[in-house]
Design a protein around this motif. Structure first.
Motif, short mmCIF file in Angstrom:
data_model
loop_
_atom_site.label_atom_id
_atom_site.label_comp_id
_atom_site.label_asym_id
_atom_site.label_seq_id
_atom_site.Cartn_x
_atom_site.Cartn_y
_atom_site.Cartn_z
N GLY A 7 -12.83 53.71 14.92
CA GLY A 7 -13.33 54.08 13.60
C GLY A 7 -14.09 52.92 12.99
O GLY A 7 -13.77 51.77 13.25
N LYS A 9 -15.73 51.65 9.20
CA LYS A 9 -15.81 51.95 7.77
C LYS A 9 -17.26 51.96 7.30
O LYS A 9 -18.03 51.09 7.69
N PHE A 38 -15.24 57.77 14.87
CA PHE A 38 -15.36 58.40 13.55
C PHE A 38 -15.77 57.41 12.47
O PHE A 38 -15.60 56.20 12.61
N HIS A 43 -10.72 55.56 4.66
CA HIS A 43 -10.41 54.13 4.58
C HIS A 43 -11.29 53.43 3.56
O HIS A 43 -10.87 52.48 2.91
N TYR A 133 -2.79 51.38 4.44
CA TYR A 133 -3.97 51.48 5.32
C TYR A 133 -3.58 51.51 6.81
O TYR A 133 -4.08 52.36 7.57
N ASP A 140 -5.08 57.96 12.75
CA ASP A 140 -6.41 58.17 13.37
C ASP A 140 -6.33 58.10 14.88
O ASP A 140 -7.02 58.84 15.60
N ILE A 141 -5.53 57.16 15.33
CA ILE A 141 -5.45 56.88 16.77
C ILE A 141 -4.50 57.86 17.46
O ILE A 141 -4.82 58.46 18.48
N VAL A 149 -7.88 51.57 22.25
CA VAL A 149 -8.60 51.43 20.99
C VAL A 149 -9.49 50.19 21.08
O VAL A 149 -8.99 49.06 21.00
N VAL A 151 -11.40 47.42 19.72
CA VAL A 151 -11.48 46.79 18.40
C VAL A 151 -11.85 45.31 18.54
O VAL A 151 -11.68 44.72 19.60
N GLN A 155 -8.87 43.41 14.21
CA GLN A 155 -8.17 44.69 14.05
C GLN A 155 -6.99 44.84 15.01
O GLN A 155 -6.34 45.87 15.06
N HIS A 158 -3.62 45.78 13.57
CA HIS A 158 -3.50 47.18 13.17
C HIS A 158 -3.17 48.09 14.35
O HIS A 158 -2.43 49.06 14.21
N1 TRP Z 1 -9.67 49.38 10.23
C1 TRP Z 1 -10.90 49.45 10.97
C2 TRP Z 1 -11.86 48.44 10.36
O1 TRP Z 1 -11.69 47.98 9.28
C3 TRP Z 1 -11.51 50.82 10.91
C4 TRP Z 1 -10.60 51.86 11.48
C5 TRP Z 1 -9.95 52.81 10.78
C6 TRP Z 1 -10.26 52.03 12.85
N2 TRP Z 1 -9.23 53.60 11.62
C7 TRP Z 1 -9.39 53.15 12.89
C8 TRP Z 1 -10.59 51.37 14.04
C9 TRP Z 1 -8.85 53.60 14.10
C10 TRP Z 1 -10.05 51.81 15.23
C11 TRP Z 1 -9.18 52.93 15.27
O2 TRP Z 1 -12.84 48.10 10.98
#
Ligand code: TRP
Length: 329
Positions: A7, A9, A38, A43, A133, A140-141, A149, A151, A155, A158
């Motif tokens: 994802g 933002k 997405f 977010h 958050y 989402d995942i 994922v 990233v 990230q 997360h």
């Molecule tokens: N938190 C991520 C960012 O700030 C964006 C994000 C939201 C995301 N949901 C996610 C990334 C799910 C990977 C999977 O860049």
């Protein structure tokens, strides 16, 4: 890795560092497996903006991703809020989330630390959306039962939280959720900006993805160098580091050799870097403009993505509802 989710933002246009560090590796993955990509507008609400601005940014980001090579026929490209199922899953996950885990999440910790430094109440200006958050991100995942994922390093925590939540859920309710792995591209984890530090909007050292050839040249010209003449050997520097990432391997090796042996001036090296960045971004800039000229077409692409995303989410949510006692068994 067969199924991945990522994802982005829609807050601020991505720059060259975002592209090379995160978007390009994700696009590479999307060619070899099933990818859900997405635009994270839920977010984005943690830092609110006017509705019209949010909508415009969503379309702009969709156009940017497609212009950079995302194939929306293969990868599933959608707007997060077109998959409201993630909010339901986020609530359920919240109920297996230790509050203390979220206290330690880095975005929240950074906000409370900044408040502490100013002598303010720890939670001043912090909304509950920011606090939870990581739970929404886990949803989402997990909703797509993704295995990986892609990233950036920032990230990673997360995704670790998403793993923890999947494991907690499965411990309580049985093996329903897939535990995902963070995929951090080792090659280009840190893209230097024009001042040599990590490229980041907050340092103001970025090169924009929509930069014109002239703007690219001006930004590159600001990279600081020493005063060695062309004939003299040179130490690897920011010009060379960036060039290694943007140029073809052969060209990068060639410039490396000329740094080592002498035979290239900094002005010449900056010209090479400018041209390599333009080769990378020029076609995308053109394509982005074409896509933005047809907002209805972009909305249509996102609607098709949303339908595919919902089809993927439905069985997960059904299994979660059954496992937690919401279905009738
Ligand atoms: N938190 C991520 C960012 O700030 C964006 C994000 C939201 C995301 N949901 C996610 C990334 C799910 C990977 C999977 O860049």
């Amino acid at each position: 890795m067969s199924r991945t989710v990522t994802g982005i933002k829609p807050t601020g246009r991505p720059h060259l560092g975002n592209y090379l560090g995160m978007i390009r590796p994700a696009l590479d993955l999307s060619r070899s497996g099933e990818m859900f990509c997405f635009i994270a507008d839920y977010h984005a609400l943690t830092v609110m903006q006017p509705a019209a601005e949010l909508r415009r940014r969503v379309l702009d980001l969709a156009a940017t991703l497609i212009a950079l090579g995302l194939d929306a026929g293969q990868a599933v490209l959608y707007r997060q809020s077109d998959l409201p199922e993630v909010c339901e899953l986020a609530w359920i996950l919240g109920c297996v989330t230790a509050k203390g885990l979220l206290n330690r999440a880095h975005a929240y910790k950074a906000a409370t630390a900044a408040n502490a430094a100013l002598g303010r109440d720890a939670d001043e200006g912090v909304n509950a959306g920011l606090f939870s958050y990581p739970v929404l991100m886990a949803a989402d995942i997990l909703i797509h039962r993704a295995q990986g994922v892609p990233v950036g390093r920032d990230q990673r925590q997360h995704v670790e939280i998403a793993r923890d939540l999947a494991e907690s859920f499965n411990r309580v309710y049985g093996a329903v959720l897939v535990v995902p792995e963070p995929l951090v591209d080792q090659r280009v984890m840190t893209v230097p900006g024009i001042d040599g530090r990590k490229m980041s909007k907050s340092y103001g050292n970025e090169i924009g993805l929509s930069a014109t050839p002239d703007e690219i040249r001006r930004r590159v010209s600001r990279i600081v160098t020493d005063s060695r003449p062309p004939a003299e050997p040179k130490e690897p520097d920011t010009i060379l580091s960036l060039y290694r990432i943007v140029a073809a391997d052969d060209d990068a090796r060639d410039l490396e050799r000329r740094y080592r042996e002498g035979g290239v001036g900094y002005a010449g090296a900056k010209d090479l870097l400018t041209a390599a960045i333009e080769r990378l971004l020029g076609p995308a800039r053109q394509r982005h403009a074409e896509l933005m000229a047809d907002p209805a077409g972009l909305q249509e692409i996102l609607a098709r993505g949303a339908a595919r995303a919902r089809a993927s989410a439905a069985p997960t949510l059904r299994a979660v509802r059954e496992a937690t006692g919401m279905g009738w068994g």
